[in-house]
Design an enzyme around this catalytic site. Structure first.
Site, PDB file in Angstrom:
ATOM      1  N   PRO A   1     -42.670  17.727 -34.982  1.00 11.63           N
ATOM      2  CA  PRO A   1     -41.045  17.199 -34.845  1.00 11.63           C
ATOM      3  C   PRO A   1     -41.091  18.582 -36.443  1.00 11.63           C
ATOM      4  CG  PRO A   1     -42.324  15.924 -36.669  1.00 11.63           C
ATOM      5  CD  PRO A   1     -43.537  15.908 -35.423  1.00 11.63           C
TER       6      PRO A   1
ATOM      7  N   GLU B   1     -49.864   9.725 -38.402  1.00  8.63           N
ATOM      8  CA  GLU B   1     -48.605  10.549 -39.462  1.00  8.63           C
ATOM      9  C   GLU B   1     -49.521  11.674 -39.416  1.00  8.63           C
ATOM     10  OE1 GLU B   1     -47.350   8.897 -41.541  1.00  8.63           O
ATOM     11  OE2 GLU B   1     -46.799   9.990 -42.241  1.00  8.63           O
TER      12      GLU B   1
ATOM     13  N   ARG C   1     -40.345  24.840 -14.756  1.00  8.64           N
ATOM     14  CA  ARG C   1     -38.609  25.055 -13.358  1.00  8.64           C
ATOM     15  C   ARG C   1     -39.004  26.534 -13.789  1.00  8.64           C
ATOM     16  NH1 ARG C   1     -34.527  23.290 -14.972  1.00  8.64           N
ATOM     17  NH2 ARG C   1     -34.141  22.725 -12.562  1.00  8.64           N
TER      18      ARG C   1
ATOM     19  N   ASP D   1     -28.351  26.600 -14.683  1.00  2.32           N
ATOM     20  CA  ASP D   1     -28.072  25.018 -14.688  1.00  2.32           C
ATOM     21  C   ASP D   1     -27.850  24.947 -16.497  1.00  2.32           C
ATOM     22  OD1 ASP D   1     -29.644  23.466 -12.939  1.00  2.32           O
ATOM     23  OD2 ASP D   1     -31.056  23.621 -13.711  1.00  2.32           O
TER      24      ASP D   1
HETATM   25  N1  SAM Z   1     -45.444  12.175 -39.985  1.00  4.70           N
HETATM   26  C1  SAM Z   1     -45.002  13.275 -39.713  1.00  4.70           C
HETATM   27  C2  SAM Z   1     -43.552  14.383 -39.848  1.00  4.70           C
HETATM   28  O1  SAM Z   1     -43.037  13.966 -40.697  1.00  4.70           O
HETATM   29  O2  SAM Z   1     -43.872  15.679 -39.602  1.00  4.70           O
HETATM   30  C3  SAM Z   1     -44.936  13.396 -37.896  1.00  4.70           C
HETATM   31  C4  SAM Z   1     -45.969  12.439 -37.364  1.00  4.70           C
HETATM   32  S1  SAM Z   1     -45.357  11.752 -35.524  1.00  4.70           S
HETATM   33  C5  SAM Z   1     -45.526  10.064 -35.844  1.00  4.70           C
HETATM   34  C6  SAM Z   1     -46.919  12.169 -34.829  1.00  4.70           C
HETATM   35  C7  SAM Z   1     -47.493  13.183 -33.738  1.00  4.70           C
HETATM   36  O3  SAM Z   1     -45.800  13.088 -32.793  1.00  4.70           O
HETATM   37  C8  SAM Z   1     -46.700  14.071 -34.357  1.00  4.70           C
HETATM   38  O4  SAM Z   1     -47.830  14.858 -35.054  1.00  4.70           O
HETATM   39  C9  SAM Z   1     -46.076  15.564 -33.449  1.00  4.70           C
HETATM   40  O5  SAM Z   1     -47.340  15.814 -32.096  1.00  4.70           O
HETATM   41  C10 SAM Z   1     -46.183  14.450 -32.440  1.00  4.70           C
HETATM   42  N2  SAM Z   1     -44.469  13.696 -32.815  1.00  4.70           N
HETATM   43  C11 SAM Z   1     -43.419  13.600 -32.866  1.00  4.70           C
HETATM   44  N3  SAM Z   1     -42.164  13.712 -33.427  1.00  4.70           N
HETATM   45  C12 SAM Z   1     -42.084  14.779 -32.210  1.00  4.70           C
HETATM   46  C13 SAM Z   1     -41.035  15.793 -31.791  1.00  4.70           C
HETATM   47  N4  SAM Z   1     -39.807  15.776 -32.291  1.00  4.70           N
HETATM   48  N5  SAM Z   1     -40.989  16.959 -31.086  1.00  4.70           N
HETATM   49  C14 SAM Z   1     -42.812  17.146 -31.000  1.00  4.70           C
HETATM   50  N6  SAM Z   1     -43.715  16.890 -31.423  1.00  4.70           N
HETATM   51  C15 SAM Z   1     -43.371  15.034 -32.418  1.00  4.70           C
END
Ligand code: SAM
Length: 247
Positions: A90, A117, A154, A169
């Site tokens: 994220p 995490e 795509r 699109d």
């Molecule tokens: N503690 C992290 C942070 O606050 O940045 C978030 C960890 S999340 C619970 C676990 C995993 O989900 C991440 O390491 C990532 O690979 C994936 N993930 C969660 N949300 C995501 C998003 N919006 N985009 C891409 N990957 C995501």
């Protein structure tokens, strides 16, 4: 195009790539998807892939060793000859049509899915790019990896039946797409706009463009600031009451 996905949960992907367009794309060899189970690259009795983080605080952190070993054994140890390696996080740059189109030019792309995490920070040494699918947090990187594979595929030639479709699109043109209708011409008192039944192609195209502008103005006016607009578009937007950019 080949995708290599590194994950602790390869089972999550069952189904997503096995139906409809992506299944056909795999069957015809337009795309290949290889799932690599990070747990298979552990050497201890319990196949441990995560541990509590240094410094305290809740949550488990994915250990670096199995991820390094998985990536290096599949993609090689020389970063110069490896395909781009994307970490789903994220904290990455947000996936857009532009990024999907750029990735689709590559012969091969690797994706690392985080869990818990997150991952040990040192994994970033393996990574060439970080992608987020939006400003929210999911439980793992598997769904984001599916989103990336789908959006990128795509744009791989031959994957979508109508090769022009991905380029028309929503977002591809900088605008949202116009509305669509199919048979019947009237349904529960709702009629298909007359113009679409007229057979007049030039007028239909203008109607679609105007609807596209209207939709974008109503739903995502922020996109108009960057869209490529003709003088006719500007006129249409003026009539719709937009007071934005250069009008
Ligand atoms: N503690 C992290 C942070 O606050 O940045 C978030 C960890 S999340 C619970 C676990 C995993 O989900 C991440 O390491 C990532 O690979 C994936 N993930 C969660 N949300 C995501 C998003 N919006 N985009 C891409 N990957 C995501």
């Amino acid at each position: 195009m080949r995708f290599d996905i590194f994950t602790l949960f390869p089972g999550i992907f069952a189904g997503a790539f096995d139906e409809s367009i992506l299944r056909r794309a795999r069957e015809t060899g337009r795309i290949e998807i290889f799932l690599h189970d990070i747990r298979a690259y552990t050497h201890d009795k319990h196949h441990v892939t995560d541990e509590t983080g240094y410094g305290g605080g809740g949550g488990m952190i994915m250990k670096p060793e199995p991820i390094f070993e998985a990536v290096e054994s599949v993609l090689g140890t020389d970063p110069a000859t490896r395909p781009p390696v994307v970490l789903l996080t994220p904290q990455g740059r947000i996936l857009t049509t532009q990024i999907a189109r750029e990735f689709s030019q590559l012969p091969r792309l690797a994706l690392i899915c985080g869990r818990y995490e997150g991952i040990d920070e040192r994994v970033r040494a393996l990574v060439t790019d970080e992608i987020s699918i939006g400003d929210y947090v999911l439980t793992g990187g598997e769904i984001p990896a599916m989103v990336v594979v789908d959006a990128v595929s795509r744009f791989v030639p031959g994957v979508v039946g109508d090769p022009g479709a991905p380029h028309r699109d929503s977002h591809a043109t900088g605008l949202l797409e116009h509305p669509h209708y199919t048979r019947p011409p009237e349904f529960r008192g709702m009629a298909v706009p007359e113009i679409l039944l007229s057979g007049h192609h030039a007028k239909i195209e203008r109607w679609r463009r105007n609807e596209s502008l209207r939709r974008t103005l109503e739903r995502r006016p922020d996109l108009l600031a960057r869209a490529v607009l003709t003088e006719e578009d500007r006129q249409a937007l003026r009539e719709l009451g937009w007071q934005g950019r250069d009008l």
